[in-house]
Design a protein around this motif. Sequence first.
Motif, PDB file in Angstrom:
ATOM      1  N   UNK A 274       0.833  -1.199   0.000  1.00 48.10           N
ATOM      2  CA  UNK A 274       0.000   0.000   0.000  1.00 48.10           C
ATOM      3  C   UNK A 274       0.867   1.248   0.000  1.00 48.10           C
ATOM      4  N   UNK A 275       0.263   2.330  -0.407  1.00 44.66           N
ATOM      5  CA  UNK A 275       0.885   3.650  -0.313  1.00 44.66           C
ATOM      6  C   UNK A 275       0.091   4.416   0.738  1.00 44.66           C
ATOM      7  N   UNK A 276       0.763   4.815   1.810  1.00 48.00           N
ATOM      8  CA  UNK A 276       0.114   5.555   2.886  1.00 48.00           C
ATOM      9  C   UNK A 276       0.660   6.977   2.865  1.00 48.00           C
ATOM     10  N   UNK A 277      -0.254   7.942   2.734  1.00 45.68           N
ATOM     11  CA  UNK A 277       0.108   9.362   2.771  1.00 45.68           C
ATOM     12  C   UNK A 277      -0.871  10.075   3.684  1.00 45.68           C
ATOM     13  N   UNK A 278      -0.672  11.352   3.889  1.00 46.55           N
ATOM     14  CA  UNK A 278      -1.578  12.127   4.734  1.00 46.55           C
ATOM     15  C   UNK A 278      -1.123  12.133   6.170  1.00 46.55           C
TER      16      UNK A 278
END
Length: 142
Positions: free
Chosen positions: A79-83
Amino acid sequence: MSAPTPPAAPQDPQFSPPQGQPEPGGAPAPAAPAAPAKESKLKKVLGVVVLIVIAVVVKLGIGYVFDDSPVRAEVGDCVKVTGSENNPDVETKGCDDKDANYKVLKVVENTFDVNACKVGEAALAQEWDADKFVLCLDPVKK
């Protein structure tokens, strides 16, 4: 020359016309009011059904339209986790994708307890309607 007026009907009940029939020489009786049309009841019922369907579509479909529902990743997915920590944005990616920054090691169902993950693993609590879960993540080694 004017026509003579007919004599008044006798007031004796035995000579009065049956109820609901006009008196001879009198004006016709007003028509009985029509029963409410079945179409109006049908229109009301259909209107309520349409409103219910619209409400259900809005409730279930709004998350898909705005794509704000959490990612339901499985073990082994990347997954790509941002924020921010309080409002993360998560996208499923291929593990060979340069944007993927975590790999899902474990999915813990029916909890928001981020302590369910091992020490050193990143934990991400998610909720989707009544479904709640924690993703235990490990940084992708590049």
